[in-house]
Design a protein around this motif. Sequence first.
Motif, PDB file in Angstrom:
ATOM      1  N   ALA A 213       0.835  -1.204   0.000  1.00 18.37           N
ATOM      2  CA  ALA A 213       0.000   0.000   0.000  1.00 18.37           C
ATOM      3  C   ALA A 213       0.868   1.252   0.000  1.00 18.37           C
ATOM      4  O   ALA A 213       0.610   2.212  -0.732  1.00 18.37           O
ATOM      5  CB  ALA A 213      -0.933  -0.012   1.210  1.00 18.37           C
ATOM      6  N   ARG A 214       1.899   1.233   0.806  1.00 19.97           N
ATOM      7  CA  ARG A 214       2.766   2.396   0.908  1.00 19.97           C
ATOM      8  C   ARG A 214       3.589   2.595  -0.368  1.00 19.97           C
ATOM      9  O   ARG A 214       3.781   3.722  -0.822  1.00 19.97           O
ATOM     10  CB  ARG A 214       3.694   2.241   2.107  1.00 19.97           C
ATOM     11  CG  ARG A 214       4.642   3.394   2.322  1.00 19.97           C
ATOM     12  CD  ARG A 214       3.900   4.692   2.587  1.00 19.97           C
ATOM     13  NE  ARG A 214       4.792   5.724   3.081  1.00 19.97           N
ATOM     14  CZ  ARG A 214       4.405   6.957   3.396  1.00 19.97           C
ATOM     15  NH1 ARG A 214       3.145   7.306   3.266  1.00 19.97           N
ATOM     16  NH2 ARG A 214       5.262   7.832   3.848  1.00 19.97           N
ATOM     17  N   MET A 215       4.065   1.499  -0.946  1.00 20.11           N
ATOM     18  CA  MET A 215       4.817   1.602  -2.200  1.00 20.11           C
ATOM     19  C   MET A 215       3.943   2.241  -3.279  1.00 20.11           C
ATOM     20  O   MET A 215       4.379   3.122  -4.031  1.00 20.11           O
ATOM     21  CB  MET A 215       5.274   0.210  -2.657  1.00 20.11           C
ATOM     22  CG  MET A 215       6.354  -0.415  -1.776  1.00 20.11           C
ATOM     23  SD  MET A 215       6.681  -2.169  -2.187  1.00 20.11           S
ATOM     24  CE  MET A 215       7.765  -2.007  -3.586  1.00 20.11           C
TER      25      MET A 215
ATOM     26  N   VAL B 198      15.196   2.634  -8.120  1.00 20.01           N
ATOM     27  CA  VAL B 198      13.827   2.956  -7.731  1.00 20.01           C
ATOM     28  C   VAL B 198      13.181   1.782  -6.991  1.00 20.01           C
ATOM     29  O   VAL B 198      12.359   1.984  -6.088  1.00 20.01           O
ATOM     30  CB  VAL B 198      12.989   3.395  -8.956  1.00 20.01           C
ATOM     31  CG1 VAL B 198      12.812   2.252  -9.944  1.00 20.01           C
ATOM     32  CG2 VAL B 198      11.647   3.961  -8.526  1.00 20.01           C
ATOM     33  N   GLU B 199      13.573   0.556  -7.337  1.00 19.29           N
ATOM     34  CA  GLU B 199      13.046  -0.613  -6.619  1.00 19.29           C
ATOM     35  C   GLU B 199      13.519  -0.606  -5.173  1.00 19.29           C
ATOM     36  O   GLU B 199      12.758  -0.846  -4.237  1.00 19.29           O
ATOM     37  CB  GLU B 199      13.508  -1.902  -7.302  1.00 19.29           C
ATOM     38  CG  GLU B 199      12.996  -2.075  -8.717  1.00 19.29           C
ATOM     39  CD  GLU B 199      13.607  -3.288  -9.406  1.00 19.29           C
ATOM     40  OE1 GLU B 199      12.885  -3.981 -10.127  1.00 19.29           O
ATOM     41  OE2 GLU B 199      14.818  -3.537  -9.230  1.00 19.29           O
ATOM     42  N   SER B 200      14.800  -0.327  -5.009  1.00 20.67           N
ATOM     43  CA  SER B 200      15.387  -0.292  -3.676  1.00 20.67           C
ATOM     44  C   SER B 200      14.704   0.778  -2.819  1.00 20.67           C
ATOM     45  O   SER B 200      14.338   0.540  -1.666  1.00 20.67           O
ATOM     46  CB  SER B 200      16.882   0.007  -3.838  1.00 20.67           C
ATOM     47  OG  SER B 200      17.458   0.347  -2.617  1.00 20.67           O
TER      48      SER B 200
ATOM     49  N   TYR C 196      12.366   0.056   0.521  1.00 17.41           N
ATOM     50  CA  TYR C 196      12.739   0.663   1.792  1.00 17.41           C
ATOM     51  C   TYR C 196      11.581   1.489   2.358  1.00 17.41           C
ATOM     52  O   TYR C 196      11.250   1.382   3.547  1.00 17.41           O
ATOM     53  CB  TYR C 196      13.983   1.544   1.629  1.00 17.41           C
ATOM     54  CG  TYR C 196      14.302   2.319   2.885  1.00 17.41           C
ATOM     55  CD1 TYR C 196      14.932   1.711   3.968  1.00 17.41           C
ATOM     56  CD2 TYR C 196      13.905   3.651   3.014  1.00 17.41           C
ATOM     57  CE1 TYR C 196      15.165   2.407   5.138  1.00 17.41           C
ATOM     58  CE2 TYR C 196      14.137   4.354   4.183  1.00 17.41           C
ATOM     59  CZ  TYR C 196      14.776   3.727   5.240  1.00 17.41           C
ATOM     60  OH  TYR C 196      14.995   4.423   6.404  1.00 17.41           O
ATOM     61  N   GLN C 197      10.965   2.302   1.482  1.00 21.13           N
ATOM     62  CA  GLN C 197       9.838   3.124   1.935  1.00 21.13           C
ATOM     63  C   GLN C 197       8.709   2.245   2.468  1.00 21.13           C
ATOM     64  O   GLN C 197       8.096   2.553   3.487  1.00 21.13           O
ATOM     65  CB  GLN C 197       9.305   3.987   0.783  1.00 21.13           C
ATOM     66  CG  GLN C 197      10.243   5.099   0.344  1.00 21.13           C
ATOM     67  CD  GLN C 197      10.435   6.168   1.403  1.00 21.13           C
ATOM     68  OE1 GLN C 197       9.557   6.358   2.248  1.00 21.13           O
ATOM     69  NE2 GLN C 197      11.560   6.839   1.380  1.00 21.13           N
ATOM     70  N   GLY C 198       8.429   1.184   1.764  1.00 19.55           N
ATOM     71  CA  GLY C 198       7.352   0.284   2.174  1.00 19.55           C
ATOM     72  C   GLY C 198       7.664  -0.402   3.485  1.00 19.55           C
ATOM     73  O   GLY C 198       6.838  -0.444   4.406  1.00 19.55           O
TER      74      GLY C 198
ATOM     75  N   PHE D 114       7.687   1.942   6.577  1.00 22.27           N
ATOM     76  CA  PHE D 114       6.350   2.425   6.923  1.00 22.27           C
ATOM     77  C   PHE D 114       5.634   1.459   7.858  1.00 22.27           C
ATOM     78  O   PHE D 114       4.902   1.872   8.762  1.00 22.27           O
ATOM     79  CB  PHE D 114       5.543   2.597   5.628  1.00 22.27           C
ATOM     80  CG  PHE D 114       4.223   3.282   5.797  1.00 22.27           C
ATOM     81  CD1 PHE D 114       4.163   4.605   6.218  1.00 22.27           C
ATOM     82  CD2 PHE D 114       3.030   2.632   5.500  1.00 22.27           C
ATOM     83  CE1 PHE D 114       2.945   5.261   6.353  1.00 22.27           C
ATOM     84  CE2 PHE D 114       1.811   3.281   5.630  1.00 22.27           C
ATOM     85  CZ  PHE D 114       1.768   4.594   6.057  1.00 22.27           C
ATOM     86  N   VAL D 115       5.874   0.174   7.647  1.00 20.62           N
ATOM     87  CA  VAL D 115       5.205  -0.854   8.433  1.00 20.62           C
ATOM     88  C   VAL D 115       5.502  -0.682   9.926  1.00 20.62           C
ATOM     89  O   VAL D 115       4.665  -0.975  10.781  1.00 20.62           O
ATOM     90  CB  VAL D 115       5.632  -2.258   7.948  1.00 20.62           C
ATOM     91  CG1 VAL D 115       5.097  -3.344   8.860  1.00 20.62           C
ATOM     92  CG2 VAL D 115       5.178  -2.478   6.518  1.00 20.62           C
ATOM     93  N   ASP D 116       6.685  -0.192  10.240  1.00 25.94           N
ATOM     94  CA  ASP D 116       7.082  -0.051  11.637  1.00 25.94           C
ATOM     95  C   ASP D 116       6.487   1.177  12.305  1.00 25.94           C
ATOM     96  O   ASP D 116       6.573   1.318  13.525  1.00 25.94           O
ATOM     97  CB  ASP D 116       8.614   0.027  11.731  1.00 25.94           C
ATOM     98  CG  ASP D 116       9.269  -1.230  11.180  1.00 25.94           C
ATOM     99  OD1 ASP D 116       8.667  -2.313  11.354  1.00 25.94           O
ATOM    100  OD2 ASP D 116      10.332  -1.125  10.565  1.00 25.94           O
ATOM    101  N   ARG D 117       5.917   2.084  11.507  1.00 23.35           N
ATOM    102  CA  ARG D 117       5.418   3.302  12.135  1.00 23.35           C
ATOM    103  C   ARG D 117       3.971   3.595  11.770  1.00 23.35           C
ATOM    104  O   ARG D 117       3.472   4.689  12.007  1.00 23.35           O
ATOM    105  CB  ARG D 117       6.304   4.495  11.764  1.00 23.35           C
ATOM    106  CG  ARG D 117       6.343   4.822  10.297  1.00 23.35           C
ATOM    107  CD  ARG D 117       7.306   5.990  10.009  1.00 23.35           C
ATOM    108  NE  ARG D 117       7.386   6.244   8.594  1.00 23.35           N
ATOM    109  CZ  ARG D 117       6.553   7.018   7.917  1.00 23.35           C
ATOM    110  NH1 ARG D 117       5.567   7.640   8.531  1.00 23.35           N
ATOM    111  NH2 ARG D 117       6.696   7.191   6.614  1.00 23.35           N
TER     112      ARG D 117
END
Lengths: 382, 382
Positions: free
Chosen positions: A226-228, A263-265, A269-271, A274-277
């Motif tokens: 979702a975040r990606m 861009v994949e990396s 990372y962003q995804g 995000f899960v942790d916060r």
Amino acid sequence: MARARSSNSVGIVTPQSLQVAEPLPLDCGKSFGPYELVYETYGELNAARSNAILVCHALSGNHHAAGYHGPDDDKPGWWDKCIGPGKPFDTDRFFVVCPANLGGYQGSTGPGDHNPATGRPYGPDFPVVTVADWVRSQRLLQQHLGIDCWAAVAGGSLGAMQVMQWSIDYPDALRHALVIAAAPRLSAQNIAFNEIARQAIVTDPEFHGGRYYEHGVVPRRGLMLARMLGHITYLSDEAMRAKFGRDLRGGRINYGFDVEFQVESYLRYQGQSFVDRFDANTYLLMTKALDYFDPAARADGKLAQAFAPALARFLVISFTSDWRFSPARSREIVDALVDAGKHVSYAEITSDVGHDDFLLTMPHYVRTLNGYLDRVAEEAGV
Amino acid sequence: MARARSSNSVGIVTPQSLQVAEPLPLDCGKSFGPYELVYETYGELNAARSNAILVCHALSGNHHAAGYHGPDDDKPGWWDKCIGPGKPFDTDRFFVVCPANLGGYQGSTGPGDHNPATGRPYGPDFPVVTVADWVRSQRLLQQHLGIDCWAAVAGGSLGAMQVMQWSIDYPDALRHALVIAAAPRLSAQNIAFNEIARQAIVTDPEFHGGRYYEHGVVPRRGLMLARMLGHITYLSDEAMRAKFGRDLRGGRINYGFDVEFQVESYLRYQGQSFVDRFDANTYLLMTKALDYFDPAARADGKLAQAFAPALARFLVISFTSDWRFSPARSREIVDALVDAGKHVSYAEITSDVGHDDFLLTMPHYVRTLNGYLDRVAEEAGV
């Protein structure tokens, strides 16, 4: 060792809390309560109580809009670039208030909190909340703070939707409305992106119908996807090109399924971070609030008619590189306000980054905010 | 009862097969084989063998480009609107050949097929194939059919990438190249969409590292999400607005997480039905082939230099509503061809639907194809 603060930071801030016993009537027909509203304030309320600005947050935001939570905190609040001494929302002049919305995560009461009626976390029992519901709760906070009228209400994206709702629902409770990077309602494509994000979450086997807290897991995969996906809509194609192009992480193609392009990396990372916060149920609720926002729907489909009650003066700002809510969507708002005979200023800022530009400080954007907020300050007598 | 066929259908067709014993050298450095190429043909090869057109398929396509597989088949091939008697690829004049690409599903050898080296399905052992690898295998098919030179090679999207590769790798094996709805390489945003689709698949617990066949499951959730996401990029925002707007499925908001907006219902249906007719490993391979395609990379980053060997004449077609591969991306191709001194015609078709427009038959599009293919036919002596 404590990090040196720049002189234009609000410094260390402490979240405050308002406990509300009276249930809040919701658009869905239910009532919700008791509940807690968590908020932060920056600057000082003047004696005339005329210098308060309400800042409304967007999808992944919360009450922590500026400053730091401790001497070793190195991540400032989400709108720290614009809130502080000498910044557009100048805390030497304004008393800035930022509440966390109901349904959020680690702020005001949300789906991860204890439900006194069942003895377990709300999870899927948390009601579907709307922009109007949030504004209704923010109105209580305004009253609690003893503020009759906000000098301004401001927000970007989903935050800007709350600004518009304020102008319609409580016309005499705000003098100015700053509507930034907004749309009067989501397009079918916007809803489609949200729906895929939601499907990613609810089809994750660790979602457990929203009761993952009780299973000691989180739907990491779904929330990451979702975040990606969100990130694609927050950045312009040009910004992605400038930032990553087709650069290969290892310098060459490896003909496999590990991360290859930068861009994949970045997205992974962003995804993952995000899960942790963030909380998956909160993500579902926020996207639904976005989908449902449509003030024109209650005015025969006429946005100008929806704005008819408004008394505030409006500043509408859009960004040329924003393809999530393009300038054309902001112009729909401006046109409706003009049709309704309201005071409205409009600035279309040439930008590169995309939807997230509203969090940044391009000179034209800062000049526009400064110029407008000077007027707001003058009217507030500060 | 058999469905009445329109007079401009190629009618009932039977897939054909070429067994290749000799391993195919691949860009990744490995060889692959033995393998099977499955293909269909429509129309008749003339005595001079001068009227053959190769059609290359895109991400979710296969060898079944036109006609029906039986009297009760009600779903024609994927480019049936454009291939048939009296249609742009007029089977009264041309011999149209459409192979399925290696790595595909229910066509040429793919990851779901039996791997003789291991005695189980290839799954993740299937090599990463590129556009150039596919073209290399299509060249073998051309030779098998006894065709020295295609009258034209044509394709849209990923198919168009194969067309460009043909013109570069086998300059004297085609007279015309029809490059439709293409890009010379993916943008960072394009790659980002592919990466999210891949992450949706590989993080599905039923993916089993690509060996789901052996577990008797398929990564339905992941493949469904990938397809839903793809659909957003195939349709323009305007097309989604025209098709669904913000129409509510039940006529009113229900404040919940069931399907509410028509666009949600459409996407879920598209995603779910795709799972029954496509393979997750194939989806991974196809998106990687898209990501890797970049002919300029082998020519010092200069696309014009990459096209230098080409002898074909080019027709490049783009669609105004296509935001996956916008007209600007097609103009990059046209500019490079002009710089390289090649013959190129370019048509930008005003359209509504988006990337999928290349499968449709807007009058301007059909006139452009007809006009160009008349010339191709004339040169072919048919």
